[in-house]
Design a protein around this motif. Structure first.
Motif, PDB file in Angstrom:
ATOM      1  N   VAL A   9       0.846  -1.198   0.000  1.00 23.26           N
ATOM      2  CA  VAL A   9       0.000   0.000   0.000  1.00 23.26           C
ATOM      3  C   VAL A   9       0.878   1.244   0.000  1.00 23.26           C
ATOM      4  CG1 VAL A   9      -1.657   1.338   1.375  1.00 23.26           C
ATOM      5  CG2 VAL A   9      -1.891  -1.167   1.205  1.00 23.26           C
ATOM      6  N   GLU A  10       0.553   2.175  -0.888  1.00 24.61           N
ATOM      7  CA  GLU A  10       1.120   3.523  -0.809  1.00 24.61           C
ATOM      8  C   GLU A  10      -0.005   4.455  -0.414  1.00 24.61           C
ATOM      9  OE1 GLU A  10       4.611   3.663  -4.252  1.00 24.61           O
ATOM     10  OE2 GLU A  10       3.014   5.162  -4.257  1.00 24.61           O
ATOM     11  N   SER A  11       0.083   5.028   0.773  1.00 24.30           N
ATOM     12  CA  SER A  11      -1.011   5.837   1.307  1.00 24.30           C
ATOM     13  C   SER A  11      -0.449   7.005   2.098  1.00 24.30           C
ATOM     14  CB  SER A  11      -1.876   4.974   2.244  1.00 24.30           C
ATOM     15  OG  SER A  11      -2.797   5.772   2.956  1.00 24.30           O
ATOM     16  N   PRO A  12      -1.182   8.123   2.165  1.00 25.35           N
ATOM     17  CA  PRO A  12      -0.763   9.189   3.079  1.00 25.35           C
ATOM     18  C   PRO A  12      -0.961   8.826   4.545  1.00 25.35           C
ATOM     19  CG  PRO A  12      -2.772   9.809   1.898  1.00 25.35           C
ATOM     20  CD  PRO A  12      -2.306   8.502   1.315  1.00 25.35           C
ATOM     21  N   LEU A  13      -1.645   7.721   4.845  1.00 24.94           N
ATOM     22  CA  LEU A  13      -1.845   7.307   6.240  1.00 24.94           C
ATOM     23  C   LEU A  13      -0.567   6.648   6.752  1.00 24.94           C
ATOM     24  CD1 LEU A  13      -5.406   5.667   6.122  1.00 24.94           C
ATOM     25  CD2 LEU A  13      -4.803   7.966   6.884  1.00 24.94           C
ATOM     26  N   THR A  14       0.046   7.258   7.746  1.00 23.61           N
ATOM     27  CA  THR A  14       1.290   6.694   8.266  1.00 23.61           C
ATOM     28  C   THR A  14       1.223   6.432   9.764  1.00 23.61           C
ATOM     29  OG1 THR A  14       2.174   8.918   8.570  1.00 23.61           O
ATOM     30  CG2 THR A  14       2.725   7.786   6.517  1.00 23.61           C
ATOM     31  N   ASP A  15       0.153   6.838  10.395  1.00 22.73           N
ATOM     32  CA  ASP A  15       0.078   6.785  11.859  1.00 22.73           C
ATOM     33  C   ASP A  15      -1.214   6.084  12.251  1.00 22.73           C
ATOM     34  OD1 ASP A  15      -0.180   7.210  14.559  1.00 22.73           O
ATOM     35  OD2 ASP A  15      -0.076   9.398  14.439  1.00 22.73           O
ATOM     36  N   ALA A  16      -1.063   4.906  12.894  1.00 23.03           N
ATOM     37  CA  ALA A  16      -2.246   4.121  13.256  1.00 23.03           C
ATOM     38  C   ALA A  16      -3.203   4.915  14.138  1.00 23.03           C
ATOM     39  CB  ALA A  16      -1.824   2.839  13.963  1.00 23.03           C
ATOM     40  N   ALA A  17      -2.643   5.692  15.064  1.00 22.27           N
ATOM     41  CA  ALA A  17      -3.508   6.404  16.002  1.00 22.27           C
ATOM     42  C   ALA A  17      -4.359   7.449  15.295  1.00 22.27           C
ATOM     43  CB  ALA A  17      -2.669   7.070  17.085  1.00 22.27           C
TER      44      ALA A  17
END
Lengths: 133, 133
Positions: A9-17
């Motif tokens: 996955v390439e996504s801007p989401l990098t932080d689980a919280a």
């Protein structure tokens, strides 16, 4: 029972919280970037179709058997098989997405709630008259 | 990315060639028999709920990237990510079932199209407002 990543996955989401808790709460579009070895497997994907994407939630805690749903301390401990918690013995993520575009080994999808770098395990069509064993 | 079986399928289906191709074509009820180590994870399952069961299709051919859908020789070769063929790089089966009964570590489900002895990887609720990451 050893899994192989077929892509990432390439996504801007990098932080689980900070991630939204489900796709329709506003997960951003993302790319599925496939390993070239699997080009033939994805050759019939096209824009507009709905897919189930299976991922390996590599930041999950596999020792967890009970959780408080949504991390809400006021809720009772619940067996993980009755929740969608990523923390579970085999942390396989199941995501329903819509294909926005296909560019060779890169597939753009809407509403994928998965962190950047998450391994992709499998892709299945949402609807098919037959075929699951 | 090593999977652990959390249980196994007990089913009268023992022959892939004779198995129906999807649940609503008449797959029989089956038991999911869980390893005691996961008792806490399944503690909140109950009769009547709809579940997604993830299995490891241990008789699949992982080298297959294109198939003729439904084994129909008149149809074109199709990338496995656009089919529900069990033959695929990571042969994870996804089955929607209804729980008929829960008896300790044994869960009776309707319409499970999986062969006897198939390892169970995970169980997820069909509907939950939040929680998938």
């Amino acid at each position: 029972m050893e899994l192989v990543p077929v892509g990432w996955v390439e996504s801007p989401l990098t932080d689980a919280a900070a991630a939204p808790k489900q796709g329709d709460e506003g997960a951003p579009p993302a790319w599925l970037v496939f390993d070239g070895a699997y080009a033939d497997a994805l050759g019939d994907l096209e824009a507009g179709v709905e897919l189930l994407v299976l991922t390996w939630l590599d930041r999950a805690d596999r020792s967890v058997l009970r959780v408080r749903p949504r991390g809400d301390a006021s809720r009772p401990l619940t067996g993980v098989f009755s929740t969608r918690s990523p923390d579970r013995p085999n942390p396989i993520g199941l995501h329903r997405v819509r294909v926005l575009a296909v560019d060779g080994l890169r597939v753009r999808v809407a509403d994928l709630e998965a962190l950047d770098g998450t391994p992709v395990l499998d892709v299945k069509p949402v609807l098919e008259p037959r075929g699951e064993r």
